[in-house]
Enzyme design. Structure first.
Site, PDB file in Angstrom:
ATOM      1  N   ARG A   6       0.842  -1.204   0.000  1.00  0.00           N
ATOM      2  CA  ARG A   6       0.000   0.000   0.000  1.00  0.00           C
ATOM      3  C   ARG A   6       0.875   1.251   0.000  1.00  0.00           C
ATOM      4  O   ARG A   6       2.094   1.177   0.083  1.00  0.00           O
ATOM      5  CB  ARG A   6      -0.916   0.011   1.227  1.00  0.00           C
ATOM      6  CG  ARG A   6      -0.169   0.043   2.555  1.00  0.00           C
ATOM      7  CD  ARG A   6      -1.123   0.097   3.741  1.00  0.00           C
ATOM      8  NE  ARG A   6      -1.882  -1.137   3.867  1.00  0.00           N
ATOM      9  CZ  ARG A   6      -1.510  -2.170   4.617  1.00  0.00           C
ATOM     10  NH1 ARG A   6      -0.360  -2.122   5.295  1.00  0.00           N
ATOM     11  NH2 ARG A   6      -2.229  -3.257   4.684  1.00  0.00           N
ATOM     12  N   GLY A   7       0.227   2.397  -0.116  1.00  0.00           N
ATOM     13  CA  GLY A   7       0.903   3.673   0.050  1.00  0.00           C
ATOM     14  C   GLY A   7       2.002   3.963  -0.948  1.00  0.00           C
ATOM     15  O   GLY A   7       1.904   3.655  -2.139  1.00  0.00           O
ATOM     16  N   TYR A  42      11.843   7.965  17.221  1.00  0.00           N
ATOM     17  CA  TYR A  42      11.479   7.918  15.798  1.00  0.00           C
ATOM     18  C   TYR A  42      12.561   8.563  14.943  1.00  0.00           C
ATOM     19  O   TYR A  42      12.947   8.029  13.897  1.00  0.00           O
ATOM     20  CB  TYR A  42      10.140   8.617  15.571  1.00  0.00           C
ATOM     21  CG  TYR A  42       9.763   8.736  14.108  1.00  0.00           C
ATOM     22  CD1 TYR A  42       9.539   7.598  13.339  1.00  0.00           C
ATOM     23  CD2 TYR A  42       9.643   9.987  13.497  1.00  0.00           C
ATOM     24  CE1 TYR A  42       9.199   7.704  11.994  1.00  0.00           C
ATOM     25  CE2 TYR A  42       9.304  10.099  12.155  1.00  0.00           C
ATOM     26  CZ  TYR A  42       9.086   8.955  11.407  1.00  0.00           C
ATOM     27  OH  TYR A  42       8.762   9.066  10.073  1.00  0.00           O
TER      28      TYR A  42
END
Length: 417
Positions: free
Chosen positions: A20-21, A168
């Site tokens: 996806r994406g 992150y």
């Protein structure tokens, strides 16, 4: 958009997270040239919230003109990667291009990031990129058009990009450091580059982070697919670069970037890690007439006795209704410092909702800390919550999903003011 040239015809691309994406968009772009695509991702069965599986992506790739090999791959699992690479070599004769797209994200600060999340981000982003590259490199070295492309940001060491989501940032920069190190290590053999978007890209992950309505501030994954295609069709001497999608496409002669926007003409949400501060980007948008996402509501008559902060909460109270409560289901607490310090709350969870000074009667789902002056600007539409957070002016504890909903709530409130 960037036209296909056929340069990837017959090439084999191993793309992680391609179900996806952005990963799927890159796969479809290459498929239009007649490329072979290894769809290396975890999703083999339909997800209740996220669209697409490795098999649906494979069907789309073949419909676009390419050949597809769907493989169940968790990039943390060395055996799964090795098995997928062996299948790819057996099916297509080798590997020409690796796209390290798989990634995990948690925009939480140090104390709020569990070690499980830390391990997930480090395992997928940094270790997964390193491991997949390591396993593919022996085959890439045999290719005449060998490329590794990591979807990761420039190495910007401004502390602003570390302080609110340190784990992150470390994990994403690990991917970038792989590009930096391997580009030098394999110079002349394999081109290694990194690609990052100038603005937010509309994906299922962005919907989960930003909630409904965030799509208008995003571009389509197609812009990243076109930029990736431009990189992957270059010669091996184009290596060691940290590429920004729109800058490369402008160099390639693309003048109309609006074709990539979900809502052409609408202000775009800047992505993380770029040199421009969120405030600078916001100012630039306003200078060019981009007012929709920063719209200040109609001015209300001010009470002579009420302070600017009190006026702000009166305006908020007028906008609270059952519909807002039903769609939000969250309690916000605001811990304000500066000229008008104190605690306030916005209840969009109980009964008909409410606003007040002090702490809410039940525990807040989200606690937001910021200067009272910046808070007033934020609720007047002059400062976006996302940009306030990115610049360090807004600190958030609690449910990040609800926090990100605040941007939509503010837009609805300002429209009524």
């Amino acid at each position: 958009m960037l036209p296909n040239t056929g340069k990837l015809a017959g090439c084999t691309l191993f793309i992680t997270g391609a179900s996806r994406g952005i990963g799927k968009a890159i796969a479809l772009k290459a498929a239009r040239d007649g490329a072979n695509i290894v769809v290396a991702a975890k999703t083999a069965e339909a997800h209740p919230k996220l669209p697409g599986t490795i098999y649906t992506a494979a069907s789309e790739i073949e419909a676009a003109g390419g050949k597809a090999l769907p493989c169940i791959v968790d990039v943390r699992d060395e055996n799964q990667i090795s098995a997928a690479v062996e299948k790819a070599v057996d099916a297509f004769g080798g590997i020409d291009i690796l796209v390290n797209n798989a990634s995990a994200i948690s925009l939480t600060n140090t104390l709020e990031t569990s070690m499980k999340k830390v391990d997930l981000m480090m395992g997928i982003n940094t270790r997964g990129t390193y491991l997949t590259s390591k396993i593919c490199i022996p085959y890439l070295k045999k290719s005449k058009v060998a490329h590794i492309l990591n979807l990761s940001p420039p190495l910007n060491l401004n502390p602003m990009w570390f302080k609110n989501h340190c784990a992150y940032t470390i994990a994403k920069y690990g991917m970038s450091m792989c590009a930096l190190g391997m580009s030098e290590e394999y110079k002349g053999e394999i081109a290694v580059n990194a690609l990052w978007p100038k603005t937010a890209i509309h994906t299922a992950a962005m919907d989960m982070l930003g909630g409904s309505g965030v799509d208008k501030q995003c571009r389509k994954p197609d812009i990243m697919a076109d930029a990736a295609y431009a990189i992957l069709t270059k010669t091996k001497d184009f290596t060691g670069n940290f590429v920004i999608d729109e800058e490369l496409l402008q160099q390639e002669g693309i003048k109309d970037l609006d074709v990539y926007a979900i809502s052409p003409g609408h202000p775009l949400l800047p992505d993380f890690f770029l040199d421009e501060s969120p405030e600078t980007l916001a100012s630039a948008m306003e200078e060019h007439g981009a007012t929709a996402a920063f719209k200040a509501g109609k001015k209300q008559a001010k009470s002579q006795d009420a302070s600017p902060l009190q006026e702000t909460f009166k305006a908020i109270e007028r906008s609270v209704n059952e519909e807002a409560v039903k769609s939000t289901q969250g309690i916000y607490q605001f811990v304000l410092s500066g000229e008008e310090s104190g605690n306030w709350f916005l209840d969009l969870k109980n009964d008909k909702g409410g606003v007040g000074k002090g702490e809410p009667s039940t525990k807040a789902d989200v606690v937001m800390s910021m200067d009272s002056g910046d808070f007033i600007k934020m609720f007047a539409g002059k400062m976006k919550p996302t940009m306030a957070f990115m610049s360090g002016k807004l600190k958030i504890k609690g449910d990040m999903g609800l926090a990100l909903k605040l941007e939509k709530i503010l837009g609805q409130m300002n429209a009524k003011l």
